[in-house]
Design a protein around this motif. Structure first.
Motif, PDB file in Angstrom:
ATOM      1  N   ILE A  49      -1.949   1.321  23.010  1.00  0.00           N
ATOM      2  CA  ILE A  49      -2.063   2.205  24.172  1.00  0.00           C
ATOM      3  C   ILE A  49      -0.921   1.969  25.150  1.00  0.00           C
ATOM      4  O   ILE A  49      -0.223   2.901  25.560  1.00  0.00           O
ATOM      5  CB  ILE A  49      -3.429   2.009  24.877  1.00  0.00           C
ATOM      6  CG1 ILE A  49      -4.550   2.529  23.975  1.00  0.00           C
ATOM      7  CG2 ILE A  49      -3.457   2.709  26.229  1.00  0.00           C
ATOM      8  CD1 ILE A  49      -5.938   2.311  24.514  1.00  0.00           C
TER       9      ILE A  49
ATOM     10  N   LEU B 253       2.069   0.353  24.840  1.00  0.00           N
ATOM     11  CA  LEU B 253       3.436   0.602  24.366  1.00  0.00           C
ATOM     12  C   LEU B 253       3.697   2.096  24.189  1.00  0.00           C
ATOM     13  O   LEU B 253       4.756   2.599  24.556  1.00  0.00           O
ATOM     14  CB  LEU B 253       3.689  -0.137  23.053  1.00  0.00           C
ATOM     15  CG  LEU B 253       3.723  -1.664  23.172  1.00  0.00           C
ATOM     16  CD1 LEU B 253       3.795  -2.305  21.799  1.00  0.00           C
ATOM     17  CD2 LEU B 253       4.924  -2.101  24.002  1.00  0.00           C
ATOM     18  N   ASN B 254       2.709   2.806  23.635  1.00  0.00           N
ATOM     19  CA  ASN B 254       2.914   4.246  23.445  1.00  0.00           C
ATOM     20  C   ASN B 254       2.948   4.981  24.774  1.00  0.00           C
ATOM     21  O   ASN B 254       3.703   5.936  24.936  1.00  0.00           O
ATOM     22  CB  ASN B 254       1.815   4.831  22.551  1.00  0.00           C
ATOM     23  CG  ASN B 254       2.089   4.551  21.092  1.00  0.00           C
ATOM     24  OD1 ASN B 254       3.121   3.960  20.761  1.00  0.00           O
ATOM     25  ND2 ASN B 254       1.194   4.959  20.233  1.00  0.00           N
ATOM     26  N   LEU B 255       2.136   4.519  25.721  1.00  0.00           N
ATOM     27  CA  LEU B 255       2.148   5.163  27.032  1.00  0.00           C
ATOM     28  C   LEU B 255       3.509   4.968  27.693  1.00  0.00           C
ATOM     29  O   LEU B 255       4.117   5.922  28.203  1.00  0.00           O
ATOM     30  CB  LEU B 255       1.048   4.584  27.924  1.00  0.00           C
ATOM     31  CG  LEU B 255       0.989   5.160  29.341  1.00  0.00           C
ATOM     32  CD1 LEU B 255       0.568   6.619  29.297  1.00  0.00           C
ATOM     33  CD2 LEU B 255       0.036   4.385  30.215  1.00  0.00           C
TER      34      LEU B 255
ATOM     35  N   ASN C  76       6.362   4.465  26.380  1.00  0.00           N
ATOM     36  CA  ASN C  76       7.441   5.211  25.726  1.00  0.00           C
ATOM     37  C   ASN C  76       7.153   6.699  25.625  1.00  0.00           C
ATOM     38  O   ASN C  76       7.575   7.351  24.681  1.00  0.00           O
ATOM     39  CB  ASN C  76       7.699   4.643  24.333  1.00  0.00           C
ATOM     40  CG  ASN C  76       8.280   3.258  24.412  1.00  0.00           C
ATOM     41  OD1 ASN C  76       9.237   3.022  25.142  1.00  0.00           O
ATOM     42  ND2 ASN C  76       7.685   2.331  23.705  1.00  0.00           N
ATOM     43  N   SER C  77       6.380   7.234  26.559  1.00  0.00           N
ATOM     44  CA  SER C  77       6.125   8.669  26.521  1.00  0.00           C
ATOM     45  C   SER C  77       6.527   9.277  27.861  1.00  0.00           C
ATOM     46  O   SER C  77       7.011   8.589  28.745  1.00  0.00           O
ATOM     47  CB  SER C  77       4.652   8.945  26.246  1.00  0.00           C
ATOM     48  OG  SER C  77       3.894   8.707  27.410  1.00  0.00           O
TER      49      SER C  77
ATOM     50  N   SER D 222       4.671  10.343  30.281  1.00  0.00           N
ATOM     51  CA  SER D 222       3.929   9.765  31.399  1.00  0.00           C
ATOM     52  C   SER D 222       4.477   8.397  31.775  1.00  0.00           C
ATOM     53  O   SER D 222       4.607   8.080  32.956  1.00  0.00           O
ATOM     54  CB  SER D 222       2.454   9.635  31.028  1.00  0.00           C
ATOM     55  OG  SER D 222       2.004  10.798  30.407  1.00  0.00           O
TER      56      SER D 222
END
Lengths: 358, 283
Positions: A204, A206-208, A210-211, A213
Motif C-alpha cells: 500500500i 510503496l504503491n501510494l 509512486n502514484s 496521489s
C-alpha cells in the motif's frame, strides 16, 4: 515506462528482503532453534515495522510531525480484539477471523484519523504535533473509561460507569473492562500473519507513494505554495496520507494486541508514539528500508542488552545516540552512497538489456 | 541585441480603460482586472488596477522595486483575496475562488524565488503540473489498476514532450533541486505549462540569467505562445527582454498604473522615465 520499471524493481527488492528474512527465521526455528526471547519478539517486531512504515507516510512523505501514532494503534488494537472476540462463533477459521478483525481495526483507526485529521490538518508544524500528542492521550483516557461486553443479544457498550452497567444477559462476557483493558485474549497472531501484514503495508505505502496521489503528497511536503499554484488541493492530500497512515497503524494495533493475553490502554502511551518516531527518524525520513531495519533492530536491542540489567536503557540510549551520529556523518554517508551507487546502476542495466546498444 | 524585432502591432481600446492587441479583439480577453485593489492594514499596496490581456498577448508588467508587481500576481492567483475590484478570467468572475480553483480555471504561474518540488525528479515536477489532467484515484494507484498504467503512460509522454520544448528531456531523472539555476527556472515554466493554462504568469523569468540565456528564454517564451496559443504576462527588470517580446506593457509605481501602451510608447513616456530615473533637474 523505464522509470516505473525501475521503481517497481526497487520495491520488489524490499518485498524480497522481508520474505527472505521470514524464510531465514523460519528455517532457523525449524533447525537450530531460536532463543525464546527472540521468538517472543517476532510479532511485536512485525507490528512495530508496520507502525514505523505507516508513520513514515505522515512524517517522511507528508512532512508533518505526528506524536499520536500510538493512539491510532490503540484504536485498532481494541476494536480489532472486540471484533475478533465477538466474531468467534461466526467465523471459526482463525486466519480469516484475524484478517477480518484487522480490517475492522484498520477501518476504525482510519475513521479516527478522519475525525482527528479534519480539524488538525489545518494546523502546521509544531501546532500539529502538539494536537496529535493530545489526541493520543485522549484516546488512552477514553478507552480507560470504556466498558464493552457481548451476550446473545449482541454488543453492549457503556461509558464512565462499571462493567455491571452493561446489563449483560446469561453467558454474557465483558470484553473491555475499563482501566483493566481486555484480558483473556486467545493469542491468534503469529509470525506469518505479521509478515503478511508487513507485505500488505509495504504494498500500500510503496504503491501510494509512486502514484499520482503520492506525488501530490510529496509536493505538499516540498513546497505547499507551489503545490497549490498547480492546483493540488492541500487538505485532501494531507488527509489522505494521514488517514492511510492511521488505518495501517490500526491494523498493526490489532496484530500487536492479539499476541498478548491481556492488553491495557496505558500500553499505547506517549512513550510508544515516541518510540515509533525514533524508528522513523533513525531509519531516515521517507526511507522505507530504514524504517523496517530500525524498527526491527531497535526492538531486538533491549532484549540483547538484558545482561546489562539496570543499565539496559542507559546503554540503549547511548547506542541510539551513536547510531544517530554515525548515520549523520557526511563522510560515512558519502561512502555509503558511493557503495550503493556503484552497485545499483549495473544491476539496473542488467535488468534492462534493451537500454544498451542497438 | 534583441533578436526578436517584431513588427509593432496596433493596440485598440476595448470597452473599459483597457487595451489589447488588435488581433485578439472579438474574443474575450483572457484576463480582465477592474479597479483591483488590496490594503494591508492601512497600507494600500495596489489600487485602481485596470488591465486586460488579449488571449494571445505577451504582456509585460514593469515598475521600480516595491511597486506592487508581485502583489498583482498574488491577487490574480488568489494568494491574496483582493480588497476591492473584480478579476475576470475568460469572462468569468473569480470572486470567492481559491488558488486551486484559479489554477484549474486556467492560470499558471512561476515564482520570483524558485519554488520547485526540489526533492522530486524533474519528470515528477512536470507530472505534478498535470495533476488535474491525470484521471485516476488513490485506489487505482495502490492496486495498480489499468487506470494507473494508462494515466502514467499519458503523463510520461506528455511530460517528455513538454520537457523537450526546453531541451530538458535528458534531465528527466535528475533531482529538481540539483539542477543549475537556469534549468530550474525553465523547469518552473514547464511545470506551469503542464497545468494547461490559458494565461501564464512569469515572475522575473530572466532573473540571474546571463545575456545568452536571456536570449534563449525570449525565444522560448515566444515559442510557447505560438505553440500553445496562450497569453503570457511577465514581470521583468531586464528591459531588453521586456521591450523585445512584450506587446502591451503596463507600468506600475507605488501600486498604481502610471502608463500603458506598446514598448515604444512606454520608452518615450515622461512619467515612466521619471519613475525609473527621477525628475530632470530644472536648469
Amino acid at each position: 515506462m523505464k522509470k516505473i520499471r525501475k521503481t517497481s524493481y526497487k520495491n520488489f527488492l524490499i518485498y524480497g528482503f522481508v520474505i527472505l528474512a521470514y524464510a531465514v527465521l523460519r528455517l532457523l526455528d525449524g533447525t537450530v532453534g531460536i532463543s525464546a526471547s527472540l521468538k517472543g519478539q517476532l510479532v511485536p517486531i512485525c507490528a512495530y515495522v508496520v507502525m514505523a512504515v505507516s508513520l513514515n507516510l505522515t512524517v517522511g512523505v507528508l512532512g508533518e510531525l505526528s506524536l499520536g501514532h500510538a493512539g491510532f494503534m490503540s484504536v485498532g488494537a481494541f476494536t480489532g480484539v472486540v471484533a475478533c472476540m465477538s466474531l468467534e462463533a461466526i467465523i471459526p477459521l482463525v486466519p480469516l477471523r484475524m484478517a477480518v478483525s484487522m480490517i475492522i481495526g484498520a477501518l476504525c483507526a482510519g475513521a479516527a484519523g478522519v475525525l482527528v485529521g479534519i480539524p488538525v490538518l489545518r494546523l502546521r508544524g509544531d501546532y500539529l504535533a502538539i494536537v496529535t500528542l493530545a489526541f493520543g492521550e485522549i484516546i488512552k483516557n477514553i478507552i480507560n473509561c470504556l466498558y464493552v461486553g457481548t451476550d446473545a443479544r449482541g454488543l453492549h457498550v457503556s461509558f464512565l460507569t462499571n462493567s455491571d452497567a452493561l446489563n449483560l444477559g446469561e453467558n454474557g462476557r465483558v470484553i473491555i473492562d475499563g482501566p483493566m483493558g481486555i484480558s483473556g485474549i486467545t493469542k491468534v497472531s503469529d509470525f506469518t500473519t505479521g509478515v503478511v501484514l508487513i507485505l500488505v503495508t509495504l504494498f500500500i505505502v510503496l504503491n501510494l507513494v509512486n502514484s499520482r496521489s503520492g506525488r501530490a503528497i510529496m509536493a505538499l511536503r516540498d513546497n505547499r505554495i507551489a503545490a497549490e499554484s498547480v492546483g493540488i488541493p492541500v487538505t485532501k492530500y494531507k488527509l489522505m496520507a494521514f488517514v492511510v497512515s492511521a488505518a495501517l497503524a490500526g491494523a498493526a494495533g490489532t496484530l500487536y494486541a492479539m499476541n498478548y493475553s491481556t492488553i491495557v490502554a496505558s500500553k499505547f502511551n506517549f512513550n510508544t508514539s515516541i518510540l515509533i518516531l525514533v524508528f522513523v527518524v533513525l531509519g531516515g525520513l521517507g526511507n522505507i528500508w530504514g524504517s523496517i531495519i530500525a524498527a526491527a533492530v531497535l526492538t531486538i536491542i533491549p532484549e540483547l542488552l538484558r545482561q546489562f540489567n539496570d543499565y539496559r536503557m542507559l546503554v540503549y540510549a547511548v547506542v541510539l545516540i551513536l547510531v544517530m551520529l554515525a548515520t549523520n556523518n557526511p563522510a560515512l554517508r558519502n561512502l555509503l552512497r558511493r557503495v550503493v551507487g556503484r552497485v545499483s546502476p549495473s544491476k539496473i542495466a542488467k535488468e534492462e538489456p534493451s537500454d544498451g546498444q542497438i | 541585441m534583441a533578436r526578436y524585432k517584431r513588427p509593432e502591432i496596433n493596440l485598440v481600446p476595448v470597452p473599459s480603460p483597457n487595451i489589447i492587441p488588435e488581433r485578439d479583439v472579438g474574443k474575450f480577453p483572457v484576463l480582465e482586472a477592474r479597479n483591483l485593489g488590496i490594503d494591508f492594514g492601512g497600507l494600500t499596496a495596489v489600487d485602481e488596477f485596470n488591465m486586460a490581456i488579449g488571449c494571445t498577448e505577451i504582456a509585460g508588467l514593469i515598475g521600480p522595486n516595491g511597486a506592487g508587481k508581485t502583489t498583482v500576481f498574488n491577487l490574480i492567483t488568489k494568494v491574496y483575496q483582493p480588497t476591492r475590484g473584480t478579476i475576470l478570467l475568460n469572462g468569468r468572475d473569480t470572486l470567492n475562488m481559491n488558488t486551486v480553483q484559479v489554477s484549474k480555471a486556467g492560470i499558471a504561474r512561476t515564482f520570483q524565488n524558485i519554488r520547485l518540488f526540489s526533492n522530486l525528479s524533474v519528470e515528477d515536477n512536470v507530472k505534478l503540473g498535470m495533476h488535474n489532467h491525470i484521471k485516476y484515484g488513490m485506489w487505482s494507484g495502490i492496486l495498480r489498476l489499468p487506470g494507473y498504467w494508462k494515466g502514467e503512460k499519458f503523463a510520461h509522454e506528455l511530460a517528455m514532450e513538454l520537457l523537450s520544448i526546453f531541451d530538458m528531456q535528458d534531465l528527466a531523472d535528475h533531482q529538481a533541486g540539483s539542477l543549475p539555476y537556469g534549468a530550474q527556472r525553465r523547469l518552473e515554466i514547464v511545470r506551469a505549462l503542464a497545468t494547461g493554462p490559458s494565461l501564464l504568469l512569469l515572475d522575473e523569468p530572466a532573473a540571474g540569467m546571463n545575456p545568452s540565456e536571456t536570449d534563449e528564454l525570449m525565444e522560448n517564451i515566444v515559442k510557447v505562445r505560438d505553440t500553445f496559443q496562450i497569453a503570457i504576462m511577465l514581470i521583468e527588470h531586464d528591459m531588453n527582454l521586456v521591450m523585445g517580446i512584450c506587446e502591451g506593457i503596463c507600468v506600475l509605481n507605488f501600486g498604481k498604473i502610471i502608463a500603458k501602451g506598446t514598448p515604444s510608447q512606454i520608452q518615450n513616456n515622461p512619467e515612466v522615465i521619471e519613475a525609473y530615473l527621477g525628475k530632470k533637474k530644472e536648469t
